[in-house]
Design an enzyme around this catalytic site. Structure first.
Site, PDB file in Angstrom:
ATOM      1  N   HIS A  12       0.834  -1.209   0.000  1.00  0.00           N
ATOM      2  CA  HIS A  12       0.000   0.000   0.000  1.00  0.00           C
ATOM      3  C   HIS A  12       0.876   1.271   0.000  1.00  0.00           C
ATOM      4  O   HIS A  12       0.624   2.217   0.733  1.00  0.00           O
ATOM      5  CB  HIS A  12      -0.998  -0.002   1.154  1.00  0.00           C
ATOM      6  CG  HIS A  12      -0.407  -0.098   2.538  1.00  0.00           C
ATOM      7  ND1 HIS A  12      -1.056  -0.749   3.560  1.00  0.00           N
ATOM      8  CD2 HIS A  12       0.731   0.372   3.082  1.00  0.00           C
ATOM      9  CE1 HIS A  12      -0.338  -0.669   4.675  1.00  0.00           C
ATOM     10  NE2 HIS A  12       0.758   0.036   4.407  1.00  0.00           N
ATOM     11  N   HIS A  59      -1.242   5.025   9.712  1.00  0.00           N
ATOM     12  CA  HIS A  59       0.083   5.640   9.736  1.00  0.00           C
ATOM     13  C   HIS A  59       0.027   6.960  10.513  1.00  0.00           C
ATOM     14  O   HIS A  59       0.241   8.036   9.959  1.00  0.00           O
ATOM     15  CB  HIS A  59       0.579   5.865   8.309  1.00  0.00           C
ATOM     16  CG  HIS A  59       0.695   4.608   7.506  1.00  0.00           C
ATOM     17  ND1 HIS A  59      -0.412   4.000   6.927  1.00  0.00           N
ATOM     18  CD2 HIS A  59       1.760   3.835   7.190  1.00  0.00           C
ATOM     19  CE1 HIS A  59      -0.017   2.904   6.280  1.00  0.00           C
ATOM     20  NE2 HIS A  59       1.294   2.790   6.427  1.00  0.00           N
ATOM     21  N   HIS A 193      10.931  -3.284   3.323  1.00  0.00           N
ATOM     22  CA  HIS A 193      11.311  -1.881   3.238  1.00  0.00           C
ATOM     23  C   HIS A 193      11.670  -1.334   4.616  1.00  0.00           C
ATOM     24  O   HIS A 193      11.195  -1.827   5.631  1.00  0.00           O
ATOM     25  CB  HIS A 193      10.224  -1.019   2.580  1.00  0.00           C
ATOM     26  CG  HIS A 193       8.901  -0.944   3.287  1.00  0.00           C
ATOM     27  ND1 HIS A 193       8.129  -2.029   3.595  1.00  0.00           N
ATOM     28  CD2 HIS A 193       8.211   0.137   3.739  1.00  0.00           C
ATOM     29  CE1 HIS A 193       7.000  -1.651   4.178  1.00  0.00           C
ATOM     30  NE2 HIS A 193       7.030  -0.328   4.297  1.00  0.00           N
ATOM     31  N   GLU A 240       4.963  -5.335   8.439  1.00  0.00           N
ATOM     32  CA  GLU A 240       3.606  -5.186   7.906  1.00  0.00           C
ATOM     33  C   GLU A 240       3.085  -6.471   7.267  1.00  0.00           C
ATOM     34  O   GLU A 240       1.873  -6.671   7.155  1.00  0.00           O
ATOM     35  CB  GLU A 240       3.567  -4.055   6.878  1.00  0.00           C
ATOM     36  CG  GLU A 240       3.739  -2.669   7.459  1.00  0.00           C
ATOM     37  CD  GLU A 240       3.706  -1.571   6.412  1.00  0.00           C
ATOM     38  OE1 GLU A 240       3.753  -0.398   6.794  1.00  0.00           O
ATOM     39  OE2 GLU A 240       3.634  -1.891   5.202  1.00  0.00           O
TER      40      GLU A 240
END
Length: 281
Positions: A12, A59, A193, A240
């Site tokens: 996402h 977030h 990441h 995630e």
């Protein structure tokens, strides 16, 4: 009765949303990313789900470091796109399914999963980017959506096993709802990441592709991978990926792989995407 028909997993990345909103999808840098989602855009039109149970992480928009629930379910009739500092994305308001959300909440809590019930919440790119990737730019999202936020931001996040087990309890909850509904479960976030520190920009293609392989038919083994492996191998934000295990746990033990996509890079991350359909149990 309601029925889970399929699962979708996707990264996402916020820059993907910006590329869509700013009409950059045909630029040479972005073309390979969006080409990987051509299949799912055609597939979803044939599937026509009534409801999507969408697993994502906030977030620091709806929650912040003062309060982050481990699992939070959106039970409201609607959820507006969040302003993440540069204005809300130009996407439709998310329409919820309060009755199904309440039923799921009741069932999961009785199965010993403690949920935070959210009756007002704006939703950020973690939820809206996957919708844009699959449905494109539309006036209204073509189905109802139940947001399910997972803490993968502040230590400690839930274990992979906890997420996988929650998915299995979610399957039981949805399939006991008395209304005839076609439901999909989406897991979002990842892949490898890291956004800060000495390893900022880390991408581990081998880890990512191993994860894509194993979540299809060895998810029970994958669920046992400890957090430190994600952090060490996939970067601080690679955790995630445990949200994908909620999606996989909600599907049948045997699934059919309809589409697989992996691309590096999109912004400073790897992009992963799967479409899985349930085989009869």
């Amino acid at each position: 009765m309601a029925k889970i028909t399929a699962g979708v997993a996707t990264s996402h990345v916020p820059a993907i949303g910006a590329a869509i909103d700013l009409s950059k999808t045909e630029q040479p840098y972005w073309q390979p990313v969006f080409k990987g989602y051509e299949y799912v855009k055609a597939w979803i039109k044939e599937q026509k789900p009534d409801v999507i149970f969408l697993v994502y992480n906030d977030h620091a928009t709806a929650f912040d470091m003062n309060m982050i629930p481990t699992f939070a379910i959106g039970c409201a009739p609607e959820f507006k796109p969040a302003d993440e500092g540069w204005g809300a994305r130009p996407v439709p308001t998310v329409k919820g399914h309060p009755q199904l959300a309440a039923h799921i909440t009741q069932s999961l809590i009785q199965d010993n999963f403690d949920l935070t019930i959210i009756n007002k919440m704006d939703v950020d790119h973690g939820l809206t980017v996957p919708l844009s990737l699959v449905f494109g730019q539309v006036e209204e999202w073509p189905c109802l959506i139940i947001p399910f936020a997972v803490n993968v931001v502040l230590y400690p996040p839930p274990s992979g096993q906890r997420c996988y087990d929650l998915g299995k309890a979610l399957r039981k909850a949805i399939e006991s709802f008395p209304e005839d509904l076609k439901v999909q479960v989406w897991g979002t976030g990842g892949m490898s990441h890291q956004l800060q520190g000495a390893r900022a920009g880390l991408i581990n293609k081998a880890f990512d592709n191993d994860f894509l392989d194993r979540i299809i038919d060895k998810a029970d083994e994958l669920a046992q991978v400890p957090h430190i492996n994600y952090v060490r191998e996939a970067g601080s934000e690679g955790i995630e990926l445990v949200m994908w295990l909620i999606m996989r746990g909600a599907l049948n033990d045997e699934v059919e792989l309809k589409h697989r996509f992996y691309h590096v890079p999109a912004s400073n991350t790897a992009v992963g995407h799967l479409v899985l359909e349930n085989k009869p149990s």
